[in-house]
Design a protein around this motif. Structure first.
Motif, mmCIF file in Angstrom:
data_model
loop_
_atom_site.group_PDB
_atom_site.id
_atom_site.type_symbol
_atom_site.label_atom_id
_atom_site.label_comp_id
_atom_site.label_asym_id
_atom_site.label_seq_id
_atom_site.Cartn_x
_atom_site.Cartn_y
_atom_site.Cartn_z
ATOM 1 N N MET A 1 0.787 -1.312 -0.013
ATOM 2 C CA MET A 1 0.075 -0.003 0.289
ATOM 3 C C MET A 1 0.951 1.192 0.072
ATOM 4 N N LYS A 2 0.629 2.224 -0.782
ATOM 5 C CA LYS A 2 1.514 3.302 -1.044
ATOM 6 C C LYS A 2 0.467 4.590 -1.169
ATOM 7 N N VAL A 3 0.855 5.747 -0.540
ATOM 8 C CA VAL A 3 0.295 7.012 -0.900
ATOM 9 C C VAL A 3 1.297 7.939 -1.412
ATOM 10 N N VAL A 4 1.043 8.750 -2.392
ATOM 11 C CA VAL A 4 2.051 9.966 -2.796
ATOM 12 C C VAL A 4 1.345 11.136 -2.738
ATOM 13 N N TYR A 5 1.895 12.132 -2.047
ATOM 14 C CA TYR A 5 1.402 13.525 -2.191
ATOM 15 C C TYR A 5 2.029 14.372 -3.200
ATOM 16 N N ASP A 6 1.118 15.368 -3.632
ATOM 17 C CA ASP A 6 1.792 16.559 -4.282
ATOM 18 C C ASP A 6 2.549 17.404 -3.572
ATOM 19 N N GLU A 7 3.890 17.508 -4.001
ATOM 20 C CA GLU A 7 4.763 18.518 -2.986
ATOM 21 C C GLU A 7 4.519 19.919 -2.965
ATOM 22 N N SER A 8 3.586 20.300 -3.879
ATOM 23 C CA SER A 8 2.984 21.638 -3.822
ATOM 24 C C SER A 8 2.292 21.996 -2.482
ATOM 25 N N LEU A 9 1.622 20.902 -2.096
ATOM 26 C CA LEU A 9 0.736 21.188 -0.841
ATOM 27 C C LEU A 9 1.820 21.445 0.258
ATOM 28 N N PHE A 10 2.940 20.946 0.497
ATOM 29 C CA PHE A 10 3.776 21.120 1.532
ATOM 30 C C PHE A 10 4.622 22.569 1.252
ATOM 31 N N ASP A 11 4.767 22.939 0.117
ATOM 32 C CA ASP A 11 5.247 24.322 -0.414
ATOM 33 C C ASP A 11 4.315 25.239 0.072
ATOM 34 N N THR A 12 2.918 25.001 -0.072
ATOM 35 C CA THR A 12 2.014 26.068 0.248
ATOM 36 C C THR A 12 1.664 25.991 1.445
ATOM 37 N N ILE A 13 1.745 24.998 2.278
ATOM 38 C CA ILE A 13 1.318 25.227 3.683
ATOM 39 C C ILE A 13 2.458 24.669 4.520
ATOM 40 N N PRO A 14 3.245 25.584 4.931
ATOM 41 C CA PRO A 14 4.494 25.103 5.757
ATOM 42 C C PRO A 14 3.957 24.484 7.172
ATOM 43 N N GLY A 15 4.662 23.271 7.294
ATOM 44 C CA GLY A 15 4.340 22.529 8.578
ATOM 45 C C GLY A 15 3.233 21.679 8.382
ATOM 46 N N LEU A 16 2.683 21.369 7.130
ATOM 47 C CA LEU A 16 1.911 20.242 7.005
ATOM 48 C C LEU A 16 2.309 18.984 7.065
ATOM 49 N N CYS A 17 1.536 18.089 7.855
ATOM 50 C CA CYS A 17 2.190 16.664 8.176
ATOM 51 C C CYS A 17 1.059 15.846 8.102
ATOM 52 N N ILE A 18 1.428 14.479 8.054
ATOM 53 C CA ILE A 18 0.219 13.476 7.681
ATOM 54 C C ILE A 18 0.929 12.392 8.543
ATOM 55 N N GLY A 19 0.001 11.943 9.246
ATOM 56 C CA GLY A 19 0.110 10.465 10.087
ATOM 57 C C GLY A 19 -0.527 9.458 9.440
ATOM 58 N N ILE A 20 0.072 8.445 9.255
ATOM 59 C CA ILE A 20 -0.366 7.375 8.449
ATOM 60 C C ILE A 20 -0.437 6.141 9.373
ATOM 61 N N LEU A 21 -1.223 5.109 8.903
ATOM 62 C CA LEU A 21 -1.158 3.854 9.482
ATOM 63 C C LEU A 21 -1.716 3.020 8.463
ATOM 64 N N ALA A 22 -1.301 1.647 8.271
ATOM 65 C CA ALA A 22 -1.778 0.857 7.075
ATOM 66 C C ALA A 22 -2.094 -0.788 7.883
ATOM 67 N N ILE A 23 -2.958 -1.222 7.573
ATOM 68 C CA ILE A 23 -3.267 -2.556 8.151
ATOM 69 C C ILE A 23 -4.280 -3.328 6.995
ATOM 70 N N ARG A 24 -3.845 -4.578 7.085
ATOM 71 C CA ARG A 24 -4.528 -5.414 5.893
ATOM 72 C C ARG A 24 -4.932 -6.607 6.570
ATOM 73 N N ALA A 25 -5.971 -7.354 5.666
ATOM 74 C CA ALA A 25 -6.709 -8.359 5.816
ATOM 75 C C ALA A 25 -7.371 -8.539 7.232
ATOM 76 N N VAL A 26 -8.257 -7.250 7.480
ATOM 77 C CA VAL A 26 -9.169 -7.015 8.399
ATOM 78 C C VAL A 26 -10.555 -7.652 8.251
ATOM 79 N N ASP A 27 -11.136 -8.044 9.155
ATOM 80 C CA ASP A 27 -12.578 -8.333 9.077
ATOM 81 C C ASP A 27 -13.503 -7.182 9.524
ATOM 82 N N ASN A 28 -13.909 -6.644 8.415
ATOM 83 C CA ASN A 28 -14.826 -5.265 8.711
ATOM 84 C C ASN A 28 -16.255 -5.525 9.109
#
Length: 245
Positions: A1-28
């Motif tokens: 699993m992969k996520v890619v951000y447009d770097e212009s977001l970080f250029d426009t909003i200094p301090g922008l940060c993203i916390g991430i978690l990934a989990i697979r094969a859950v029973d939802n």
């Protein structure tokens, strides 16, 4: 699993940060007792705190309003939607509305909580285990949290500019419009979702809350689904994250 951000977001909003978690094969499917316990606990805390101070989440919500305006995006963040709906279902009148209707009460000290308030509330509707944990996390930490169904895990999630709009896309489908405001028709979480990527958006002045929310949700999902959870953080180049699980 992969996520890619447009770097212009970080250029426009200094301090922008993203916390991430990934989990697979859950029973939802169905009711997950651990997810249900977390949802109820978050309701209990929110019920008590919002009753004492209905505007307590406003400074946090305002951070997302300003970021959306700064990026030229229209809409209401998921955080603001969850908090507003919760307060409405609890019967908490917004300050301006209360003033107009003559219902506004000035408190010299925090209002004492009665037993019902301490016992919590089910004002946050049950959706499915993953979304119950995500929505509960927004009530608890006052940060914007989105979860995405990553399907077979082969296609990366892209956060990019498309004309004047920021969209989150998976393949040819749109997952979220106006950055984190409006659900599209792709990667939505339902009872059949198994491989999940969670993105927690924050800024320089609430990054500790983002980190706390990421860590808490990782623990909750690990316990609820009995699966390994991988966490990540995006704040500097290359503005992408790839899970190894």
């Amino acid at each position: 699993m992969k996520v890619v951000y447009d770097e212009s977001l970080f250029d426009t909003i200094p301090g922008l940060c993203i916390g991430i978690l990934a989990i697979r094969a859950v029973d939802n499917r169905g009711i997950n007792l651990d997810a249900e316990a977390f949802r109820r606990r978050c309701c209990t805390e929110a019920n008590l705190l919002l009753k004492m101070n209905p505007a307590m989440a406003e400074p946090d919500i305002d951070k997302y309003r300003k970021a959306l305006t700064h990026m030229g995006q229209k809409g209401t963040s998921a955080l603001e939607t969850v908090i507003s709906e919760y307060k409405k279902d609890l019967g908490i009148v917004e300050e301006e509305e209360a003033k107009e209707e003559g219902k506004y009460e000035i408190l010299s000290a925090p209002k004492a909580a009665n037993l019902d308030e301490l016992a919590g509330s089910d004002a946050l509707p049950r959706v499915n285990p993953v979304m119950d944990i995500v929505r509960g996390g927004m009530l608890k930490f006052h940060v914007d949290i989105h979860a995405y169904d990553m399907g077979d895990r082969k296609t990366p999630l892209m956060v990019r500019k498309e004309g004047d709009e920021i969209v989150v896309s998976l393949g040819n489908g749109i997952s979220t419009r106006h950055w984190f405001c409006e659900d599209g028709d792709t990667a939505l979480i339902d009872e059949n979702s198994e491989n999940i990527l969670v993105l927690i958006t924050g800024f320089a002045d609430n990054r500790k809350k983002v980190a706390a929310a990421r860590n808490e949700l990782a623990r909750r999902m690990k316990t609820a689904f009995d699966r390994s959870v991988e966490t990540g953080w995006i704040e500097v180049k290359p503005y992408e994250f790839t899970a190894t699980i």
